[in-house]
Design an enzyme around this catalytic site. Structure first.
Site, mmCIF file in Angstrom:
data_model
loop_
_atom_site.group_PDB
_atom_site.id
_atom_site.type_symbol
_atom_site.label_atom_id
_atom_site.label_comp_id
_atom_site.label_asym_id
_atom_site.label_seq_id
_atom_site.Cartn_x
_atom_site.Cartn_y
_atom_site.Cartn_z
ATOM 1 N N TYR A 299 0.822 -1.215 0.000
ATOM 2 C CA TYR A 299 0.000 0.000 0.000
ATOM 3 C C TYR A 299 0.856 1.266 0.000
ATOM 4 C CZ TYR A 299 -4.004 -3.018 0.632
ATOM 5 O OH TYR A 299 -4.966 -3.967 0.441
ATOM 6 N N GLU B 240 2.846 -29.567 18.534
ATOM 7 C CA GLU B 240 2.007 -29.319 17.339
ATOM 8 C C GLU B 240 0.691 -28.616 17.660
ATOM 9 O OE1 GLU B 240 1.371 -32.578 14.600
ATOM 10 O OE2 GLU B 240 -0.453 -31.674 13.792
ATOM 11 N N ASP C 254 1.828 -35.000 16.005
ATOM 12 C CA ASP C 254 1.063 -36.186 15.654
ATOM 13 C C ASP C 254 1.970 -37.155 14.902
ATOM 14 O OD1 ASP C 254 -1.206 -34.993 16.675
ATOM 15 O OD2 ASP C 254 -2.090 -34.499 14.727
#
Lengths: 384, 384
Positions: free
Chosen positions: A111, A210, A262
């Protein structure tokens, strides 16, 4: 921005002041070369590493995916004039940001360019590409994008435990001391950029987790106190700021980092591998963002057997299997580390995945009372 | 869990102790009805509100999407026996969690069920449905899922400013005081559940911000000090914990909440509308999670014109336009509030959207030095 500039000199730590000087020098170095080329009547050019997977290598000793030696040269021509000008304007913006002790996100920079007349960006992807080029260019000078004061949109994860973070008020320069043992069930939300932070810690290791659900359990039950560590909630694949935070904390205090994710191809090859060695398509920045001190605590495929989690698993999906075979075939990290290739093969053979919260099967706090203490007795068994 | 239980009585504040008693009473109430039905030789049943869009209403005075009067009754039969048992086991787990002053995520609860023999869940969606049923059932008793100690996976956003949060060590019960003015560039990461927190504040309002990039700017430059407020980073659509945090903070301290999002159908109809009145498909919980004190600061479609942002906009995508027309046609909130319908129509007519960081066009700190101060002078102009 004038108001901010006035107080900027007081507002930096000595370390920050030193870093900023190096960054300014690097920017001026590049700019001066362009300037003197023009003065000599030559076409100026900018040199930057090629950012592509073909220009990436992995060396265990160095510990991260590294950018190769291929370079691209952008010479000022009729075709490149706009991009060339934009690159220099973006470097000038960086210099202004350092002068005013401020920072800008990618969006902010885009911007801002709306005032650059002919050099303004029409779309944000153009602006992002120029910023990536600048990042690659300055990475050769050991200057990161964050040191150029271009910072990510995202925060850097949540942290709790045996750590004191020293920050400074951006405007007054006053020291701010944050004691990460004093958050109760909450945590310290790491800012988008962390170059200016200093650390004090008596922790023995960093546990990078995680899911926020698991972090919340370990934090609320003061696991960090029992095991003298620092807990970091990555919330999936760690953001740039999160990885840089862990890297600096680990390097400066010689702390090992144990990853706890996991047990599935995503946890292993996306989350852990990104934390440890970085990613292939951003190899020019891995020297800042990788965490070579990281090793993998769990869940391991073997944990599913050893900890009786079979009935708490899910079947591997097609995407899981594809991700695993991609890792085995193409990922330099898994090609290099045989024990990792073996573990992934075992997982594919078992045909199942296990979430870290599967340990709740044995009781909600089993992870804290049994699993982690047993694992932490033998960190030499963690995969690299 | 035994260790935890011993210290649990000391570990609660008086307010928490009161809440827990109410929750236990509600659980025992439902359980006793089942028990006495059986003792009378009747088939026991469980009654819960129907969770569907057709059973939702919106009343401005109440201020949120509300669940209607349709109820479903689950009677114990051969077909329902497993779900019935699972519902009771889940209620028993909740009671255990309160007794041990602990908590569980959806995932934790699912894995715990692996020890429920015949009543164990085979897949997590089954377990989630039973939990949603329980949530709806107890919402009628004014007890939320978090009060049942079933907590979300996600954290509750980042917070900084004129606020002191009082938490307690879960195990020792020791008070922990968190001063949210003392975070430098970082922030307070709100935990996954917030029922146990207490607040002290001298702030005049809460500013709920869509992007972390904007939050980082306002936080680093101490905007909260200049305008005596509390900054909340929602990071997109606010999580349950984030909404509940803002709701409690706002209710208990009579603070208005001003939302500051991108000017696009997602920012307005997904982020702001969810914050203010909740969502249609979870109407049974909006009474806990909606923030009726919220109003909309910006960016407004008219801001794009008034603040000369036209060249910093992006074209509306097809998805944007669809989202806008869905809101105008079907959303009770926008049907009720005519000025909102008008604003969305204006946006569609203009054909563009603006990000909150578009204000950077006028200078990085323009948002802080000009836009927000001008807006905050006339909060009566904020849309409801």
């Amino acid at each position: 921005m004038a108001k901010t500039t006035e107080t900027s000199k007081m507002a930096r730590s000595a370390a920050q002041e030193r870093k900023d000087k190096i960054t300014i020098k690097a920017i001026e170095g590049v700019a001066n070369e362009v300037y003197s080329s023009i003065m000599k009547g030559h076409k100026p050019d900018l040199t930057m590493p090629v950012r592509s997977l073909s220009n990436v290598s992995y060396d265990q000793k160095r510990g991260y995916f590294e950018i190769g030696r291929s370079k691209k040269v952008r010479t000022l021509t009729v075709n490149t004039v706009k991009t060339f000008a934009q690159t220099l304007k973006m470097m000038a913006l960086s210099k202004d940001l350092i002068a005013s002790n401020d920072f800008a996100t990618k969006r902010d920079a885009y911007y801002q360019s709306k005032n650059w007349q002919e050099a303004k960006f029409d779309e944000q992807p153009e602006s992002d590409t120029v910023m990536d080029d600048i990042e690659a260019m300055f990475s050769v000078h050991d200057v990161s994008r964050e040191e150029l004061r271009f910072v990510p949109q995202e925060h850097g994860g949540a942290v709790a435990g045996e750590l004191t973070v020293i920050d400074r008020d951006l405007e007054s320069g006053k020291k701010i001391v944050i004691d990460c043992t004093q958050f109760g069930s909450g945590a310290y939300s790491v800012p988008s950029w962390v170059e200016h932070l200093e650390f004090k810690t008596s922790a023995k290791f960093i546990l990078a987790i995680e899911t926020h659900g698991m972090f919340q359990r370990l934090q609320s039950h003061n696991f960090w106190k029992k095991s003298q560590c620092i807990l970091v909630s990555m919330g999936g694949v760690p953001t740039r700021a999160c990885r840089r935070f862990v890297r600096r904390l680990s390097d400066e205090n010689k702390l090992p980092v144990y990853a706890f994710t996991d047990c599935d191809p995503y946890g292993i090859s996306n989350i852990y591998r990104t934390l440890k060695v970085g990613s292939g398509n951003a190899a020019h920045i891995n020297r800042f963002f990788s965490v070579p001190n990281a090793s993998y605590l769990g869940l391991m495929p073997q944990d599913i057997i050893d900890w009786d989690l079979k009935d708490a698993t899910h079947k591997l999906t097609e995407i899981d299997v594809k991700r695993a075979s991609d890792a085995l075939k193409n990922d330099p990290f898994f090609l290099e580390h045989k024990p990792w290739a073996k573990a992934i093969q075992q997982l594919v053979k078992m045909g199942v995945r296990a979430e870290q919260q599967a340990l709740s099967k044995h009781g909600l706090n089993f992870v804290m009372d049994e699993y982690l203490p047993a694992k932490l007795k033998k960190p030499e068994l963690f995969l690299p």
